[in-house]
Design an enzyme around this catalytic site. Structure first.
Site, short mmCIF file in Angstrom:
data_model
loop_
_atom_site.label_atom_id
_atom_site.label_comp_id
_atom_site.label_asym_id
_atom_site.label_seq_id
_atom_site.Cartn_x
_atom_site.Cartn_y
_atom_site.Cartn_z
N SER A 248 -17.62 -7.75 -83.42
CA SER A 248 -16.51 -7.04 -84.07
C SER A 248 -15.18 -7.78 -84.05
O SER A 248 -14.23 -7.32 -84.70
CB SER A 248 -16.33 -5.65 -83.44
N LYS B 84 -13.34 -8.53 -87.31
CA LYS B 84 -12.43 -7.59 -87.97
C LYS B 84 -10.99 -8.13 -87.99
O LYS B 84 -10.18 -7.71 -88.81
CB LYS B 84 -12.47 -6.23 -87.28
N SER C 287 -12.40 -0.01 -83.80
CA SER C 287 -13.52 -0.85 -84.25
C SER C 287 -14.30 -0.11 -85.32
O SER C 287 -15.52 0.07 -85.23
CB SER C 287 -14.43 -1.25 -83.09
#
Length: 490
Positions: free
Chosen positions: A155, A158, A329
């Site tokens: 993640s 991102k 997230s």
């Protein structure tokens, strides 16, 4: 089996539903950690990360602005303890760092290596660790270990997704969902713009607008109308490669509440397999309640070219969407922002189009994209690759005082021990609590952490630690947290 991903906290700060106040947690120790952490963050802001913008510019969460306005009567923050006269003002925070000035001595790379070397080989980090630490003010790499090695980021990708979206669209961009009425006033089309945060309350407001427009139409007052829904803004496959999965809904231009079926607004959840159809049916119900007769069941169809817009809902600004993506997230939002970037760059709004758009925008920002591969916007795809050097360069670019529009990339990072995916990661007395701001990343065997800290010299450092081959998150996460914490003491 579903891939293991981080589960966002159930109580991060949330610019959508207002600030979440910290109460007397851990016998009040959180109060002083908030004060110290806030002071440190304020110093980091002054260092140049937000020097170009005032304290109420788009780099600050709207929720913080509202909180400060509400606290104006008392002169201090609400810490969960009230008096008959109202909340007590917070005492002034003691100085925890020297003032940040351009004249500070440069960080000693040798000293930094000495601090990090014993930590980078921690067994919990698995078979391979790549790392980068840079001074955001100068861009100088202070520490590197395989810094240009492409790794699976999970993640932390991102950070790239939100940076590209903010760079292309700007922090004030909003995603529009519209209702369009055909020239004969017989067909109403709900047109998806790609806003996964659309809610039933928003549909009710749109239904009221549409009903007013129909009632004003002398030829066909208040229906009956046929209802269609248009999802043509997105192309390509709707299902993420790991789908069906509780961490992401089908990626479509029309959905409510991210396709969640349990009323949650973050973290894993059961998802509908038909988010667009569900949204259209909810809109039909809202129209009926608004006094509009709907003939038959909604069906998928594109809006007529001559149709006129009779209702519009706009999302929160992109600055808030980016912060929510990073803090929680949020996989659905990340994929939406990647497609919004693709549309703005003239690419198809698909996984492939988003990959090209994000890559090209980061190249435009003169970032080191060599070896990077953006298979998706969320980091759920194991084919994703980024280098630690790219992540630290992204964070440094977001700290550039000449680019205030990228500020939400920094303000959206979870705060150690307090918000988002770092809410439960740091103990109350840990040295990094309140001081480390970082995006987490977790897949099975992959663990990552990338963010910012302020060192003892008063410099804002960006770091990225990407580990692979770990046997468990329980072993890898404390080792990553130790690396980030170590930077606060150098």
């Amino acid at each position: 089996m579903a891939e293991q991903v981080e589960e966002p906290s159930v109580r991060p700060s949330d610019p959508w539903r207002g600030p979440k106040f910290l109460t007397a947690k851990h016998n009040g120790s959180h109060t002083w950690q908030v004060i110290a952490g806030s002071a440190t963050l304020g110093l980091a802001v002054a260092a140049g990360a937000v020097l170009a913008a005032g304290p109420w510019d788009n780099g600050q969460r709207k929720a913080e602005r509202a909180l400060a306005a509400a606290a104006d009567r008392t002169g201090g923050a609400h810490h969960g303890r009230t008096t008959p006269e109202g909340p007590r003002p917070a005492p002034s925070a003691p100085a925890v760092l020297p003032a940040l000035t351009a004249g500070k001595a440069a960080q000693d790379p040798a000293g930094l290596r000495a601090v990090l070397t014993p930590l980078v080989d921690a067994p919990g980090l698995g078979k391979k660790l790549a790392a980068s630490v840079v001074d955001t003010a100068t861009g100088e790499q202070l520490y590197g270990r395989g810094a240009t090695t492409p790794m699976t980021p999970a993640s932390t990708i991102k950070i790239a997704t939100t940076t590209a979206a903010l760079s292309v669209l700007g922090p004030d961009h909003r995603i529009a969902t519209t209702a369009a009425l055909s020239p004969d006033s017989r067909t109403l089309t709900l047109v998806g713009g790609g806003d996964p945060t659309l809610a039933k309350a928003d549909l009710r407001a749109m239904a009221d607008e549409a009903a007013d427009a129909l009632r004003e139409d002398g030829e066909n007052p208040a229906g009956p109308v046929r209802l269609t829904y248009d999802v043509s803004r997105y192309t390509g496959p709707e299902l993420h490669p790991i789908s069906p999965n509780e961490n992401i809904a089908p990626v479509t231009a029309l959905m409510i509440d991210e396709g969640r079926l349990d009323g949650s607004d973050r973290g894993p959840a059961d998802r509908t397999d038909d988010p667009a159809g569900d949204t259209a049916r909810a809109f039909a119900e809202a129209l009926e309640k608004a006094g509009v007769q709907v003939a038959g069941a909604p069906r998928e169809a594109r809006a007529a070219d001559e149709a006129r817009t009779v209702a519009t809902h706009r999302s929160a600004p992109l600055s808030a969407l980016a912060e929510r993506t990073l803090t929680n997230s949020d996989n659905d939002l990340a994929e939406a922002l990647a497609r919004q970037t693709a549309i703005a760059k003239g690419e198809k709004a698909s996984f492939a189009g988003a990959r090209r758009a994000v890559t090209n925008e980061l190249k435009k920002l003169q970032l080191p994209v060599g070896g990077a591969h953006f298979a998706d916007g969320s980091g759920l795809d194991r084919k994703d690759r980024v280098t630690p050097a790219l992540l630290t360069a992204l964070l440094a670019r977001a700290a550039d005082p000449d680019r205030p529009g990228l500020r939400p990339v920094l303000t959206g990072l979870p705060i150690a021990g307090f918000s988002g995916t770092l809410d439960g990661r740091y103990e109350r007395d840990a040295a990094g609590t309140g001081l480390v701001r970082a995006k987490t990343g977790t897949l099975r065997g992959v663990n990552s952490l990338a963010g910012t800290v302020v060192d003892r010299q008063g410099r804002l450092l960006a770091f990225a630690f990407l580990a692979s081959g770990s046997t468990s998150a329980a072993g890898a996460e404390p080792a990553l947290d130790a690396l980030a914490t170590a930077l606060t003491g150098v």
